[in-house]
Design a protein around this motif. Structure first.
Motif, PDB file in Angstrom:
ATOM      1  N   LEU A  32       0.858  -1.298   0.067  1.00 24.35           N
ATOM      2  CA  LEU A  32      -0.068   0.018  -0.042  1.00 24.35           C
ATOM      3  C   LEU A  32       0.783   1.184   0.009  1.00 24.35           C
ATOM      4  CD1 LEU A  32      -2.363  -1.250   2.747  1.00 24.35           C
ATOM      5  CD2 LEU A  32      -2.649  -1.421   0.227  1.00 24.35           C
ATOM      6  N   THR A  33       0.636   1.964  -0.936  1.00 16.27           N
ATOM      7  CA  THR A  33       1.134   3.424  -1.065  1.00 16.27           C
ATOM      8  C   THR A  33       0.303   4.351  -0.230  1.00 16.27           C
ATOM      9  OG1 THR A  33       0.588   4.087  -3.118  1.00 16.27           O
ATOM     10  CG2 THR A  33       2.671   2.596  -2.837  1.00 16.27           C
ATOM     11  N   TYR A  34       1.087   5.353   0.108  1.00 11.97           N
ATOM     12  CA  TYR A  34       0.334   6.521   0.819  1.00 11.97           C
ATOM     13  C   TYR A  34       1.091   7.701   0.666  1.00 11.97           C
ATOM     14  CZ  TYR A  34       2.805   6.081   5.069  1.00 11.97           C
ATOM     15  OH  TYR A  34       3.819   5.939   6.107  1.00 11.97           O
ATOM     16  N   ARG A  35       0.488   9.064   0.917  1.00 14.87           N
ATOM     17  CA  ARG A  35       1.328  10.061   0.754  1.00 14.87           C
ATOM     18  C   ARG A  35       1.781  10.937   1.999  1.00 14.87           C
ATOM     19  NH1 ARG A  35      -0.984  15.325  -2.642  1.00 14.87           N
ATOM     20  NH2 ARG A  35      -2.552  15.378  -0.838  1.00 14.87           N
ATOM     21  N   SER A  36       0.809  10.978   2.896  1.00 16.11           N
ATOM     22  CA  SER A  36       1.098  11.837   4.182  1.00 16.11           C
ATOM     23  C   SER A  36       0.423  11.377   5.397  1.00 16.11           C
ATOM     24  CB  SER A  36       0.530  13.153   4.095  1.00 16.11           C
ATOM     25  OG  SER A  36      -0.723  13.226   3.753  1.00 16.11           O
ATOM     26  N   GLU A  37      -0.944  10.679   5.435  1.00 11.38           N
ATOM     27  CA  GLU A  37      -1.539  10.263   6.713  1.00 11.38           C
ATOM     28  C   GLU A  37      -0.903   8.877   7.255  1.00 11.38           C
ATOM     29  OE1 GLU A  37      -5.626  10.865   6.742  1.00 11.38           O
ATOM     30  OE2 GLU A  37      -5.589  12.321   5.311  1.00 11.38           O
ATOM     31  N   VAL A  38       0.087   9.056   7.887  1.00  8.25           N
ATOM     32  CA  VAL A  38       0.580   7.853   8.537  1.00  8.25           C
ATOM     33  C   VAL A  38       0.090   6.957   9.252  1.00  8.25           C
ATOM     34  CG1 VAL A  38       2.562   6.959   9.852  1.00  8.25           C
ATOM     35  CG2 VAL A  38       3.059   8.908   8.455  1.00  8.25           C
ATOM     36  N   ALA A  39      -0.960   7.671  10.113  1.00  7.67           N
ATOM     37  CA  ALA A  39      -2.032   6.977  11.079  1.00  7.67           C
ATOM     38  C   ALA A  39      -2.869   6.220  10.322  1.00  7.67           C
ATOM     39  CB  ALA A  39      -2.552   7.913  12.365  1.00  7.67           C
ATOM     40  N   ARG A  40      -3.434   6.705   9.417  1.00  9.37           N
ATOM     41  CA  ARG A  40      -4.446   6.110   8.701  1.00  9.37           C
ATOM     42  C   ARG A  40      -4.104   4.980   7.859  1.00  9.37           C
ATOM     43  NH1 ARG A  40      -9.090   9.366   7.646  1.00  9.37           N
ATOM     44  NH2 ARG A  40      -9.764   7.577   6.670  1.00  9.37           N
ATOM     45  N   ALA A  41      -2.829   5.246   7.525  1.00 11.57           N
ATOM     46  CA  ALA A  41      -2.197   4.314   6.660  1.00 11.57           C
ATOM     47  C   ALA A  41      -1.862   2.998   7.521  1.00 11.57           C
ATOM     48  CB  ALA A  41      -0.958   4.511   6.188  1.00 11.57           C
ATOM     49  N   GLU A  42      -1.441   3.150   8.531  1.00  8.27           N
ATOM     50  CA  GLU A  42      -1.200   2.113   9.786  1.00  8.27           C
ATOM     51  C   GLU A  42      -2.253   1.344  10.089  1.00  8.27           C
ATOM     52  OE1 GLU A  42       1.367   4.136  12.526  1.00  8.27           O
ATOM     53  OE2 GLU A  42       3.151   3.937  11.564  1.00  8.27           O
ATOM     54  N   ALA A  43      -3.452   2.247  10.046  1.00  8.18           N
ATOM     55  CA  ALA A  43      -4.793   1.668  10.549  1.00  8.18           C
ATOM     56  C   ALA A  43      -5.120   0.592   9.636  1.00  8.18           C
ATOM     57  CB  ALA A  43      -5.807   2.558  11.041  1.00  8.18           C
ATOM     58  N   THR A  44      -5.084   0.971   8.300  1.00  5.95           N
ATOM     59  CA  THR A  44      -5.639   0.356   7.072  1.00  5.95           C
ATOM     60  C   THR A  44      -4.557  -1.061   7.113  1.00  5.95           C
ATOM     61  OG1 THR A  44      -6.239   2.169   5.804  1.00  5.95           O
ATOM     62  CG2 THR A  44      -6.066   0.086   4.751  1.00  5.95           C
ATOM     63  N   ALA A  45      -3.382  -0.963   7.372  1.00  4.21           N
ATOM     64  CA  ALA A  45      -2.469  -2.051   7.202  1.00  4.21           C
ATOM     65  C   ALA A  45      -2.733  -3.146   8.217  1.00  4.21           C
ATOM     66  CB  ALA A  45      -0.984  -1.590   7.346  1.00  4.21           C
ATOM     67  N   ARG A  46      -3.112  -2.471   9.571  1.00  2.00           N
ATOM     68  CA  ARG A  46      -3.406  -3.465  10.628  1.00  2.00           C
ATOM     69  C   ARG A  46      -4.888  -4.340  10.350  1.00  2.00           C
ATOM     70  NH1 ARG A  46      -1.795   0.976  13.676  1.00  2.00           N
ATOM     71  NH2 ARG A  46      -3.871   1.679  14.122  1.00  2.00           N
ATOM     72  N   ALA A  47      -5.726  -3.493   9.805  1.00  2.00           N
ATOM     73  CA  ALA A  47      -7.028  -4.154   9.301  1.00  2.00           C
ATOM     74  C   ALA A  47      -6.828  -5.248   8.170  1.00  2.00           C
ATOM     75  CB  ALA A  47      -7.782  -3.204   8.830  1.00  2.00           C
ATOM     76  N   CYS A  48      -5.775  -5.069   7.351  1.00  2.00           N
ATOM     77  CA  CYS A  48      -5.618  -6.201   6.321  1.00  2.00           C
ATOM     78  C   CYS A  48      -4.791  -7.093   7.070  1.00  2.00           C
ATOM     79  CB  CYS A  48      -4.535  -5.558   5.466  1.00  2.00           C
ATOM     80  SG  CYS A  48      -5.485  -4.257   4.187  1.00  2.00           S
ATOM     81  N   GLU A  49      -3.904  -6.990   7.778  1.00  2.00           N
ATOM     82  CA  GLU A  49      -3.240  -7.922   8.595  1.00  2.00           C
ATOM     83  C   GLU A  49      -4.083  -8.872   9.490  1.00  2.00           C
ATOM     84  OE1 GLU A  49       1.127  -5.654   8.881  1.00  2.00           O
ATOM     85  OE2 GLU A  49      -0.337  -5.495  10.501  1.00  2.00           O
ATOM     86  N   ALA A  50      -5.027  -8.276  10.130  1.00  2.79           N
ATOM     87  CA  ALA A  50      -6.133  -8.975  10.746  1.00  2.79           C
ATOM     88  C   ALA A  50      -6.982  -9.810   9.901  1.00  2.79           C
ATOM     89  CB  ALA A  50      -6.955  -8.193  11.490  1.00  2.79           C
ATOM     90  N   ALA A  51      -7.017  -9.648   8.524  1.00  2.00           N
ATOM     91  CA  ALA A  51      -7.718 -10.581   7.617  1.00  2.00           C
ATOM     92  C   ALA A  51      -6.882 -11.512   7.166  1.00  2.00           C
ATOM     93  CB  ALA A  51      -8.227  -9.607   6.325  1.00  2.00           C
ATOM     94  N   GLY A  52      -5.511 -11.659   7.572  1.00  2.00           N
ATOM     95  CA  GLY A  52      -4.421 -12.647   7.068  1.00  2.00           C
ATOM     96  C   GLY A  52      -3.528 -12.234   6.109  1.00  2.00           C
ATOM     97  N   ALA A  53      -3.396 -10.846   5.810  1.00  2.00           N
ATOM     98  CA  ALA A  53      -2.584 -10.543   4.430  1.00  2.00           C
ATOM     99  C   ALA A  53      -1.111 -10.180   5.022  1.00  2.00           C
ATOM    100  CB  ALA A  53      -3.173  -9.404   3.947  1.00  2.00           C
ATOM    101  N   VAL A  55       1.535  -7.358   4.628  1.00  2.00           N
ATOM    102  CA  VAL A  55       1.296  -5.980   4.246  1.00  2.00           C
ATOM    103  C   VAL A  55       2.502  -4.869   4.374  1.00  2.00           C
ATOM    104  CG1 VAL A  55      -0.141  -3.756   4.563  1.00  2.00           C
ATOM    105  CG2 VAL A  55      -1.380  -6.017   5.043  1.00  2.00           C
ATOM    106  N   ILE A  56       3.030  -4.278   3.390  1.00  2.00           N
ATOM    107  CA  ILE A  56       3.971  -3.614   3.331  1.00  2.00           C
ATOM    108  C   ILE A  56       3.542  -1.928   3.065  1.00  2.00           C
ATOM    109  CG2 ILE A  56       6.188  -2.851   2.103  1.00  2.00           C
ATOM    110  CD1 ILE A  56       6.544  -5.849   1.665  1.00  2.00           C
ATOM    111  N   LEU A  57       3.892  -0.971   3.871  1.00  2.00           N
ATOM    112  CA  LEU A  57       3.376   0.347   3.548  1.00  2.00           C
ATOM    113  C   LEU A  57       4.695   1.087   2.969  1.00  2.00           C
ATOM    114  CD1 LEU A  57       1.736   1.352   6.906  1.00  2.00           C
ATOM    115  CD2 LEU A  57       0.552   0.995   4.748  1.00  2.00           C
TER     116      LEU A  57
END
Length: 249
Positions: A32-53, A55-57
């Motif tokens: 997943l790429t993102y520009r500036s919102e670190v906290a939001r990106a990390e939250a998305t990554a955690r949700a994806c990891e919880a689903a078994g993925a 994830v690299i940010l």
């Protein structure tokens, strides 16, 4: 089974985040790429990891060639493959009449929305093409109904950039269909995400919903479902499609 690998640009929020989480639930590992919102990106990554993925940010600018190359190099190192590219990152630019627009308005919007999309597609094709040693894949570009509607009175510069994305989608799809790559786009309409507030129109969905035949704005999840369909084997004979996701608008 080996999980498939998807890159989602602009994956920290809105349609990008919804797509990433849904992809994780359906068996994809993700960059997943993102520009500036670190906290939001990390939250998305955690949700994806919880689903078994897995994830690299990657933080970066979707219109910067060096940042794009870095993201693809990272996916090569981490996964050794890419099966699906979702070009979601983009900006609307300021709400402005064309007569009041500046060169900076046009450059700032076209750089990530068109040039960045094209460069991401280039790197994906180089890796996916069966003529270049790849195993095929799918590219889904997130365009907009503004490509047809035009964005008059608000964002002609944005509408024009999305018109270019639709044209790029159709042209590239026909260029690489014989190389095992399917290229399609989704064209979301009035979707209830933060993009409206970020562009200075927080009431836009409520204000314009009456003009949508279905009588409401859409959700990021509804767009994500269409993206995952186009990325999937269920769409194995779909190429060069620009799918309207706008409730009839």
């Amino acid at each position: 089974m080996t999980r498939r690998v998807m890159m989602v640009t602009g994956g920290s929020r809105g349609i990008g985040a919804a797509t990433a989480v849904l992809a994780a639930q359906r068996g994809y590992d993700l960059l997943l790429t993102y520009r500036s919102e670190v906290a939001r990106a990390e939250a998305t990554a955690r949700a994806c990891e919880a689903a078994g993925a897995r994830v690299i940010l990657m933080q970066g600018d979707a219109g910067s060639e060096s940042d794009i190359l870095a993201a693809f190099n990272r996916i090569d190192e981490a996964f050794g493959r890419i099966d699906v590219l979702v070009n979601n990152a983009g900006i609307t630019g300021p709400r402005r009449l064309l007569a009041d627009s500046t060169l900076e308005d046009w450059v700032s919007v076209f750089t990530p929305n068109v040039v960045g999309v094209a460069l991401h597609c280039r790197e994906a094709v180089r890796r996916m093409s069966i003529k270049r040693g790849g195993k095929g894949g799918a590219i889904v570009n997130v365009s907009s109904r503004a490509a047809e509607i035009g964005g008059g009175g608000e964002w002609v510069h944005y509408g024009a950039s999305k018109g270019a994305v639709d044209t790029l989608t159709v042209g590239l799809a026909r260029e690489v269909a014989a190389e095992g790559i399917r290229v399609n786009a989704v064209d979301p309409g009035l979707i209830d995400t933060e993009i409206h507030a970020a562009a200075g129109a927080p009431d836009r969905v409520a204000r314009l919903s009456a003009g949508v035949p279905m009588g409401r704005g859409g959700t990021a999840q509804e767009v994500a479902e269409c993206i995952l369909f186009l990325a999937s084997d269920a769409a194995s004979y779909v190429a060069a499609a620009c799918l309207p996701v706008g409730g009839g608008r």
